[in-house]
Motif scaffolding. Structure first.
Motif, PDB file in Angstrom:
ATOM      1  N   LYS A 265       0.842  -1.192   0.000  1.00 37.92           N
ATOM      2  CA  LYS A 265       0.000   0.000   0.000  1.00 37.92           C
ATOM      3  C   LYS A 265       0.883   1.250   0.000  1.00 37.92           C
ATOM      4  CE  LYS A 265      -3.832  -2.184   2.508  1.00 37.92           C
ATOM      5  NZ  LYS A 265      -3.249  -3.537   2.569  1.00 37.92           N
ATOM      6  N   PRO A 266       0.362   2.369  -0.492  1.00 37.29           N
ATOM      7  CA  PRO A 266       1.169   3.600  -0.547  1.00 37.29           C
ATOM      8  C   PRO A 266       1.822   3.978   0.780  1.00 37.29           C
ATOM      9  CG  PRO A 266      -0.840   3.887  -1.820  1.00 37.29           C
ATOM     10  CD  PRO A 266      -0.970   2.558  -1.132  1.00 37.29           C
ATOM     11  N   HIS A 267       1.088   3.838   1.898  1.00 39.26           N
ATOM     12  CA  HIS A 267       1.677   4.234   3.182  1.00 39.26           C
ATOM     13  C   HIS A 267       2.793   3.276   3.600  1.00 39.26           C
ATOM     14  CE1 HIS A 267      -1.142   1.183   4.853  1.00 39.26           C
ATOM     15  NE2 HIS A 267      -0.264   1.089   5.830  1.00 39.26           N
ATOM     16  N   GLU A 268       2.734   2.013   3.131  1.00 42.68           N
ATOM     17  CA  GLU A 268       3.802   1.065   3.437  1.00 42.68           C
ATOM     18  C   GLU A 268       5.059   1.420   2.640  1.00 42.68           C
ATOM     19  OE1 GLU A 268       0.504  -2.466   4.189  1.00 42.68           O
ATOM     20  OE2 GLU A 268       1.751  -2.509   2.389  1.00 42.68           O
ATOM     21  N   ARG A 269       4.878   1.778   1.378  1.00 48.08           N
ATOM     22  CA  ARG A 269       6.009   2.236   0.579  1.00 48.08           C
ATOM     23  C   ARG A 269       6.642   3.479   1.205  1.00 48.08           C
ATOM     24  NH1 ARG A 269       2.283   1.833  -3.993  1.00 48.08           N
ATOM     25  NH2 ARG A 269       2.541  -0.180  -5.019  1.00 48.08           N
ATOM     26  N   SER A 270       5.781   4.396   1.580  1.00 53.06           N
ATOM     27  CA  SER A 270       6.268   5.661   2.147  1.00 53.06           C
ATOM     28  C   SER A 270       7.071   5.420   3.420  1.00 53.06           C
ATOM     29  CB  SER A 270       5.095   6.600   2.447  1.00 53.06           C
ATOM     30  OG  SER A 270       4.435   6.976   1.260  1.00 53.06           O
ATOM     31  N   TYR A 271       6.624   4.467   4.220  1.00 52.67           N
ATOM     32  CA  TYR A 271       7.329   4.177   5.467  1.00 52.67           C
ATOM     33  C   TYR A 271       8.736   3.649   5.182  1.00 52.67           C
ATOM     34  CZ  TYR A 271       8.107   2.648  10.268  1.00 52.67           C
ATOM     35  OH  TYR A 271       8.609   2.495  11.541  1.00 52.67           O
TER      36      TYR A 271
END
Length: 251
Positions: free
Chosen positions: A126-132
């Motif tokens: 998910k986008p927030h996982e990539r961002s993390y």
């Protein structure tokens, strides 16, 4: 573990009905971690995760709790964790697995096997996982780019990060001044030179022009190094023929 027996179980999981599959895999309860670390057993665990709904193999996923980072650095365990990421439909269990990966992302990125798990999340997460993950590596991009395994993760960050994240990473690589030596270091490095090539593929026009300007200054120096020669030739081709005609696929 008996390879022949485990292979029979693996085949059976492909052909018998769901209720029989469920009863069969219950025999593995209490032995999951041993199977994961076994050269034959790990394939059975992978097949269970692929062929049986998550709600029927909760004991398998639960066995990984608290062990995800360790398993991700194991030659067989990393494959099993990737299958979980692909097939686990239980949001709570899936989140627990992902959270352990995210917490260990910096170390996993530098591991021979763990880097594949980190790349998997960058590609499919998910986008927030990539961002993390990207946030964990930000500030260390030049260093990580020179690492055999982490450099592959940096390339995935550049490829799958959103526009703002990509721009931030590129700025970190290019540097803020003409005296910055990080770019030259990366271009002559056996791993980081591929990261620089990836930057050219994904950067915006302004950053690409800035990168080309910096490279012009270093062209003669690059030609003195084994890996620098590679990238110098590509940049000269780029400058001479235009971006659209250049492929950065290694020959």
């Amino acid at each position: 573990m008996d390879g022949h027996l485990l292979n029979c179980i693996k085949v059976a999981l492909e052909v018998i009905d769901l209720d029989k599959k469920t009863r069969l895999v219950q025999e593995l309860d209490g032995h999951v971690m041993k199977c994961v670390r076994d050269q034959n057993g790990n394939h059975v665990i992978q097949k269970c995760i692929e062929c049986i709904p998550t709600d029927r193999i909760g004991f398998i996923i639960s066995a990984f709790r608290g062990q995800v980072a360790t398993l991700s650095t194991h030659p067989y365990g990393c494959r099993v964790i990737q299958r979980v990421l692909e097939h686990c439909s239980n949001k709570l269990q899936s989140k627990c697995i992902i959270d352990e990966i995210l917490d260990a992302a910096y170390d996993l990125s530098q591991d021979q096997y763990g880097n594949y798990v980190t790349q998997h999340v960058l590609e499919r997460g998910k986008p927030h996982e990539r961002s993390y993950i990207i946030s964990k590596l930000t500030g260390k991009i030049v260093q990580m780019s020179q690492h055999k395994y982490a450099s592959n993760v940096v390339e995935k960050c550049l490829e799958y990060g959103d526009g703002a994240e990509r721009e931030h990473l590129v700025e970190e690589i290019i540097g803020q001044s003409d005296e910055n030596d990080s770019l030259l270091t990366m271009m002559k490095d056996q791993f980081a030179n591929y990261v620089v090539q990836k930057v050219l593929e994904v950067s915006n026009d302004r950053q690409r022009e800035l990168l080309l300007d910096r490279v012009r200054v270093h062209l003669n120096a690059l030609k003195k190094y084994t890996y620098g020669k590679h990238i110098a030739a590509r940049f000269e081709q780029l400058l001479g023929e235009g971006l659209e005609k250049l492929s950065f696929t290694e020959t």
